[in-house]
Design a protein around this motif. Structure first.
Motif, PDB file in Angstrom:
ATOM      1  N   GLU A  25       9.181   1.965   1.859  1.00 46.36           N
ATOM      2  CA  GLU A  25       8.423   1.050   2.726  1.00 46.36           C
ATOM      3  C   GLU A  25       6.975   1.519   2.902  1.00 46.36           C
ATOM      4  N   HIS A  26       6.084   0.544   3.075  1.00 44.66           N
ATOM      5  CA  HIS A  26       4.674   0.855   3.329  1.00 44.66           C
ATOM      6  C   HIS A  26       4.026  -0.365   3.970  1.00 44.66           C
ATOM      7  N   GLU A  27       3.440  -0.168   5.130  1.00 43.76           N
ATOM      8  CA  GLU A  27       2.672  -1.205   5.824  1.00 43.76           C
ATOM      9  C   GLU A  27       3.411  -2.544   5.901  1.00 43.76           C
ATOM     10  N   GLY A  28       4.663  -2.514   6.299  1.00 40.12           N
ATOM     11  CA  GLY A  28       5.416  -3.748   6.485  1.00 40.12           C
ATOM     12  C   GLY A  28       5.987  -4.343   5.216  1.00 40.12           C
ATOM     13  N   HIS A  29       5.805  -3.666   4.088  1.00 47.66           N
ATOM     14  CA  HIS A  29       6.369  -4.124   2.813  1.00 47.66           C
ATOM     15  C   HIS A  29       7.506  -3.188   2.407  1.00 47.66           C
ATOM     16  N   ALA A  30       8.440  -3.707   1.595  1.00 41.88           N
ATOM     17  CA  ALA A  30       9.616  -2.906   1.264  1.00 41.88           C
ATOM     18  C   ALA A  30      10.094  -3.162  -0.159  1.00 41.88           C
ATOM     19  N   LEU A  31      10.400  -2.080  -0.861  1.00 39.50           N
ATOM     20  CA  LEU A  31      11.012  -2.149  -2.194  1.00 39.50           C
ATOM     21  C   LEU A  31      12.391  -1.522  -2.113  1.00 39.50           C
ATOM     22  N   LEU A  32      13.377  -2.165  -2.714  1.00 42.82           N
ATOM     23  CA  LEU A  32      14.687  -1.541  -2.860  1.00 42.82           C
ATOM     24  C   LEU A  32      14.776  -1.022  -4.287  1.00 42.82           C
ATOM     25  N   ILE A  33      14.988   0.273  -4.429  1.00 38.79           N
ATOM     26  CA  ILE A  33      15.083   0.875  -5.761  1.00 38.79           C
ATOM     27  C   ILE A  33      16.531   1.300  -5.980  1.00 38.79           C
TER      28      ILE A  33
END
Ligand SMILES: [Zn+2]
Length: 234
Positions: A25-33
């Motif tokens: 997560e970073h600044e309200g954004h999210a990646l699922l890896i």
């Protein structure tokens, strides 16, 4: 960036645990890896599927992708971007058959911008097509080996990571040059050669204890056994 370990087991989860899956997560954004077995309920404790910018699968072995199959039921009306190798084709077909994902091929050398993240896919040595992953955001670098045995090309590709997440799924006694994974000690060598600021181990087999693996890998970099639900600042 903030990394949350959702699952760190492979190829099967232990009772109460989950296979490989990581939330970045970073600044309200999210990646699922990766979205390994039993990881989805853990993901949903942190974010909803609508809050994900994208799903990245390092490869299509079931211990990295099985929970993405059921995500399709929820994302059908608003397909989620999915980045993954396009082989084996029958697994890709199963992942895209319900229209819940908008699939993009993840291939070595490709760079994509996803929200504030710059994501680059790199090499890996595994029995099926697999990518390593480098994510840059906020001036920091997160790197992930994917599933891989020794792969000298990863030293350059993963160079300079503030945090290196590495597949340590083989024991010293079981490892051979044909194995699908590195040992904890090999992960430490990769971290040192590639100048990683911190090493986090994952993909522990049923016979591996994360704490003991971290001791095996102890060296000049900070090593963690990556306890589930543990959060790392990258
Ligand atoms: Zn695998």
């Amino acid at each position: 960036m903030k990394l949350t370990i959702l699952g760190n087991r492979g190829p099967l989860p232990l009772p109460g645990e989950a296979c490989s899956s990581y939330l970045l997560e970073h600044e309200g954004h999210a990646l699922l890896i990766d979205a390994g077995s039993a990881s989805l309920p853990r993901l949903l404790e942190h974010v909803s599927l609508k809050e994900l910018d994208a799903v990245i699968l390092s490869h299509l072995h079931f211990d990295h992708c099985s929970d993405a199959l059921v995500m399709q039921y929820s994302t059908k009306t608003a397909p989620l971007p999915l980045y993954c190798p396009f082989e084996p084709a029958p697994v890709l077909d199963a992942l895209t058959g319900f229209g819940g994902f908008e699939a993009h091929e993840a291939a070595e050398g490709k760079t994509v911008a996803i929200g504030p993240f710059t994501v680059t896919f790199g090499p890996a040595k595994h029995p099926v097509p697999c990518v390593s992953v480098k994510v840059e955001a906020g001036g920091r670098i997160f790197a992930y080996t994917g599933d891989s045995n020794d792969c000298p090309e990863q030293v350059d590709f993963l160079h300079g990571a503030d945090l290196l997440l590495a597949d340590a799924g083989m024991t010293e006694s079981a490892w051979t040059a044909a194995s699908p994974h590195r040992t904890p000690k090999m992960c430490a060598e990769l971290a040192e050669k590639s100048g990683a600021g911190c090493l986090v181990l994952s993909h522990f087999g049923p016979a591996q204890d994360p704490g003991s693996c971290a001791k095996e890998a102890a060296g000049s970099v900070i090593v963690s056994g990556a306890e589930v639900n543990r959060v790392f600042e990258v």
